[in-house]
Scaffold this active site. Structure first.
Site, PDB file in Angstrom:
ATOM      1  N   ASP A   1      -7.324  52.929  -7.064  1.00 38.59           N
ATOM      2  CA  ASP A   1      -7.536  52.959  -5.606  1.00 38.59           C
ATOM      3  C   ASP A   1      -8.941  52.488  -5.256  1.00 38.59           C
ATOM      4  OD1 ASP A   1      -7.846  55.580  -7.011  1.00 38.59           O
ATOM      5  OD2 ASP A   1      -8.907  56.117  -5.189  1.00 38.59           O
TER       6      ASP A   1
ATOM      7  N   ASP B   1     -16.315  51.013  -2.840  1.00 37.52           N
ATOM      8  CA  ASP B   1     -16.418  52.472  -2.928  1.00 37.52           C
ATOM      9  C   ASP B   1     -17.552  52.915  -3.847  1.00 37.52           C
ATOM     10  OD1 ASP B   1     -14.399  52.577  -1.148  1.00 37.52           O
ATOM     11  OD2 ASP B   1     -13.059  53.831  -2.340  1.00 37.52           O
TER      12      ASP B   1
ATOM     13  N   GLY C   1      -8.920  58.371   3.461  1.00 34.46           N
ATOM     14  CA  GLY C   1      -9.075  59.744   3.912  1.00 34.46           C
ATOM     15  C   GLY C   1     -10.248  59.911   4.845  1.00 34.46           C
ATOM     16  N   ARG C   2     -11.178  58.988   4.748  1.00 35.48           N
ATOM     17  CA  ARG C   2     -12.333  59.076   5.651  1.00 35.48           C
ATOM     18  C   ARG C   2     -12.905  57.705   5.973  1.00 35.48           C
ATOM     19  NH1 ARG C   2     -17.321  60.847   2.078  1.00 35.48           N
ATOM     20  NH2 ARG C   2     -16.671  59.961   0.115  1.00 35.48           N
TER      21      ARG C   2
ATOM     22  N   ARG D   1      -6.665  47.337  -1.698  1.00 33.87           N
ATOM     23  CA  ARG D   1      -6.920  47.754  -3.085  1.00 33.87           C
ATOM     24  C   ARG D   1      -5.674  47.575  -3.949  1.00 33.87           C
ATOM     25  NH1 ARG D   1     -10.836  52.089  -1.823  1.00 33.87           N
ATOM     26  NH2 ARG D   1     -11.455  51.588   0.298  1.00 33.87           N
TER      27      ARG D   1
ATOM     28  N   ASP E   1     -12.488  66.666   4.653  1.00 29.71           N
ATOM     29  CA  ASP E   1     -12.816  66.688   6.084  1.00 29.71           C
ATOM     30  C   ASP E   1     -12.933  65.318   6.755  1.00 29.71           C
ATOM     31  OD1 ASP E   1     -15.113  65.812   4.904  1.00 29.71           O
ATOM     32  OD2 ASP E   1     -16.300  67.592   5.352  1.00 29.71           O
TER      33      ASP E   1
HETATM   34  P1  AMP Z   1     -12.957  58.342  -3.899  1.00 26.14           P
HETATM   35  O1  AMP Z   1     -12.939  59.007  -5.226  1.00 26.14           O
HETATM   36  O2  AMP Z   1     -14.194  58.618  -3.081  1.00 26.14           O
HETATM   37  O3  AMP Z   1     -12.647  56.908  -3.976  1.00 26.14           O
HETATM   38  O4  AMP Z   1     -11.807  59.038  -3.049  1.00 26.14           O
HETATM   39  C1  AMP Z   1     -10.487  59.256  -3.476  1.00 26.14           C
HETATM   40  C2  AMP Z   1      -9.643  59.637  -2.324  1.00 26.14           C
HETATM   41  O5  AMP Z   1     -10.171  60.793  -1.667  1.00 26.14           O
HETATM   42  C3  AMP Z   1      -9.521  58.578  -1.248  1.00 26.14           C
HETATM   43  O6  AMP Z   1      -8.229  58.617  -0.749  1.00 26.14           O
HETATM   44  C4  AMP Z   1     -10.527  59.028  -0.209  1.00 26.14           C
HETATM   45  O7  AMP Z   1     -10.211  58.577   1.072  1.00 26.14           O
HETATM   46  C5  AMP Z   1     -10.401  60.538  -0.294  1.00 26.14           C
HETATM   47  N1  AMP Z   1     -11.629  61.230   0.150  1.00 26.14           N
HETATM   48  C6  AMP Z   1     -12.818  61.286  -0.474  1.00 26.14           C
HETATM   49  N2  AMP Z   1     -13.701  62.008   0.232  1.00 26.14           N
HETATM   50  C7  AMP Z   1     -13.062  62.426   1.339  1.00 26.14           C
HETATM   51  C8  AMP Z   1     -13.425  63.214   2.476  1.00 26.14           C
HETATM   52  N3  AMP Z   1     -14.634  63.745   2.623  1.00 26.14           N
HETATM   53  N4  AMP Z   1     -12.477  63.413   3.427  1.00 26.14           N
HETATM   54  C9  AMP Z   1     -11.242  62.910   3.304  1.00 26.14           C
HETATM   55  N5  AMP Z   1     -10.833  62.186   2.267  1.00 26.14           N
HETATM   56  C10 AMP Z   1     -11.731  61.934   1.291  1.00 26.14           C
HETATM   57 MG    MG Z   2     -12.128  55.442  -3.042  1.00 27.47          MG
END
Ligand code: AMP
Ligand code: MG
Length: 521
Positions: A269, A279, A102-103, A199, A134
């Protein structure tokens, strides 16, 4: 910059046919082509010299504006095709469907000195997988990822790496504790590097969508590049793959338990197929030894990802991976056998690891009992894990119990609690330990050296990262630099840095960012 570009993931696997960067479900693809967002006023704050070397980038090049433009997404390296990966995952025990990068945007892959590296920007803008967020990252979480991933490398823990951390010059809105108090923070980008960012969730999503062609392609791609030792064909190939991922996952987790690292969000993930720590979100380091501890406030109720539960979660996640790979194997029994051996392999590796932490170089039968009793005793009163194990290495064969106790004393947070029953437990344990080290043939000096090589002196305590963040938010990067240098040699004595070899200060006990962290980043 003369990088040896050698793209494999985007060349060998199916791409999303839509090129429009809109948020959506992406079917029949392993990734989507995207372009990083332009940043308004990028500034490189820190660069990892070790990583420059690994990639074959000259130090001088890292100071150029060209380098800055690349690591902040304003410019693309010639001949590269950036993309975001498509994956799903189980979050806190439940299937979450499509997640994806997502980012994070993969810039390209390079091969240097026969090593493959994928280069990725975290916080470089929206992708089709950004869902309701975002696509950006803030300085606070970027510093935590940058410092910790490089620190883990120097602790010999398998991990993704970081090449650089930069400010974007843009502001990003975040509600840190999800309590209705959003505020602007400084935007930042970490340039992450790893042999691959694939992953467990990449496989899971393809299996969930019954895309068996792509599932096989992704598995073959992963095996070909990252598990070249697998030579079997047919079903056996994928069974060997599961076994190897099991072993790599165990290895990573045993290292986490050794250094007192709590990942905080072990969703599938966030599980690297290469067994790399990946992550860095609301992770934390054990200060008081407490198996029930997790820094992640989002997980405060069930504590699914608490320190003591990480080994179990590793197996749980492997079950999800194995389920995803089942369609390539179609036989339950051999898969079950691979997973059934997880516990015994884990116990064996964990015992070896704990023996090394205690300096028990010649294994003895009763070691399990001694280790188990230590783990219980460590929890009786708040006892700093890092300081305890480091000090334990200074105990010698001729020490009496009081002398040995004095040596480990700096690890206790409240000496007044060390009375009566608790003191009896400690005396008993030290007495057994002193008896036990008499059975070691090697000298005290030898044992201490061996113990100091696995019991770090310096780890990135939660409050240390927070101090660096507070300063950096005010434009002062001296502490970021100091910690980056300190953590390059975590097992060495650094007498002039002894002030980092202390228990967590009281002010940090309940401070946000020091003991409690949310997923906001
Ligand atoms: P995480 O818990 O950080 O591993 O994120 C879980 C999911 O949310 C993953 O698909 C990330 O890419 C997405 N994600 C987390 N933060 C953001 C952000 N600020 N913008 C877009 N996607 C996000
Ligand atoms: Mg992640």
């Amino acid at each position: 910059m003369q990088l040896n570009i050698n793209e494999s993931y985007s060349k060998e696997l199916p791409a999303d046919k839509m090129i429009e960067n809109s948020r959506r479900q992406v079917y029949d693809a392993c990734f989507s082509y995207v372009t990083p967002k332009k940043t308004s006023n990028p500034e490189v704050l820190h660069v990892s010299e070790e990583m420059l070397l690994e990639l074959g980038i000259d130090r001088k090049e890292a100071k150029t504006s060209y380098f800055k433009e690349i690591v902040t997404g304003n410019r693309l390296l010639k001949g590269t095709h950036p993309y975001a990966m498509c994956y799903g995952g189980h979050q806190f025990g439940n299937w979450a469907g499509q997640l994806g990068d997502g980012r994070a945007i993969n810039l390209t892959e390079v091969v240097h000195q026969n090593k493959r590296w994928a280069i990725q920007l975290k916080g470089a803008g929206e992708t089709p997988y950004s869902r309701s967020a975002d696509g950006l990252a803030v300085l606070r979480s970027s510093i935590r990822e940058y410092l910790c991933s490089e620190a883990m490398e120097h602790l010999n823990v398998p991990t993704t790496r970081a090449l650089s951390i930069s400010l974007t010059g843009d502001k990003v809105m975040r509600d840190i504790m999800y309590n209705g108090n959003p505020a602007y923070e400084k935007g930042a980008i970490v340039c992450r590097v790893a042999p691959s960012f694939i992953r467990f969730g990449n496989f899971e999503l393809l299996a969930a969508r019954n895309n068996l062609v792509a599932l096989r392609q992704l598995s073959d791609h992963t095996i070909k590049h990252f598990f070249p030792e697998i030579t079997a064909s047919g079903k056996s190939k994928y069974l060997d793959f599961i076994s190897k991922v099991r072993d790599k996952t165990i290895e990573m987790l045993v290292h986490w338990q050794r250094v007192g690292f709590v990942h905080g969000v072990m969703n599938t993930d966030n599980m690297s197929i290469l067994g790399l720590t990946i992550d860095y979100g609301p992770y934390g380091w054990l200060e008081g030894y407490d198996k029930a501890w997790t820094p992640n406030t989002t997980d405060a109720q069930h504590k699914r990802y608490r320190f003591g539960n990480q080994p179990f979660i590793g197996l749980w996640n492997l079950y999800k991976l194995a389920n995803a790979l089942y369609p390539l194997i179609h036989e339950v029994k051999p898969i079950q056998e691979i997973l059934d051996t997880y516990d015994s392999i884990f116990e064996k590796k964990s015992l070896e690891m704990m023996r090394s932490k205690l300096g028990l170089l010649v294994p003895k039968k009763n070691d399990i009992e001694l280790i188990g009793r230590l783990e219980e005793t460590l929890e009786l009163t708040e006892t700093d894990m890092t300081i305890f194990f480091r000090k334990l290495g200074t105990i010698t064969k001729k020490d009496t119990i009081p002398v040995a106790f004095d040596k480990i004393k700096p690890a206790f947070y409240s000496l007044s609690e060390l009375q009566n029953e608790i003191k009896v437990y400690w005396n008993d344990w030290l007495s057994s330990y002193l008896d036990r080290i008499q059975e070691e043939s090697k000298s005290d000096v030898f044992r201490k050296k061996a113990m100091h090589a696995v019991n770090p002196k310096y780890v990135l305590r939660n409050y240390m990262a927070q101090l660096a963040i507070d300063k950096a938010n005010k434009g002062n990067y001296t502490l970021l630099e100091e910690l980056a240098i300190l953590l390059k040699n975590p097992y060495e004595e650094q007498p002039e840095k002894e002030y980092w070899f202390v228990k967590r200060p009281e002010w940090a006990r309940h401070k946000i960012g020091c003991s409690m962290l949310s997923c906001s980043s």
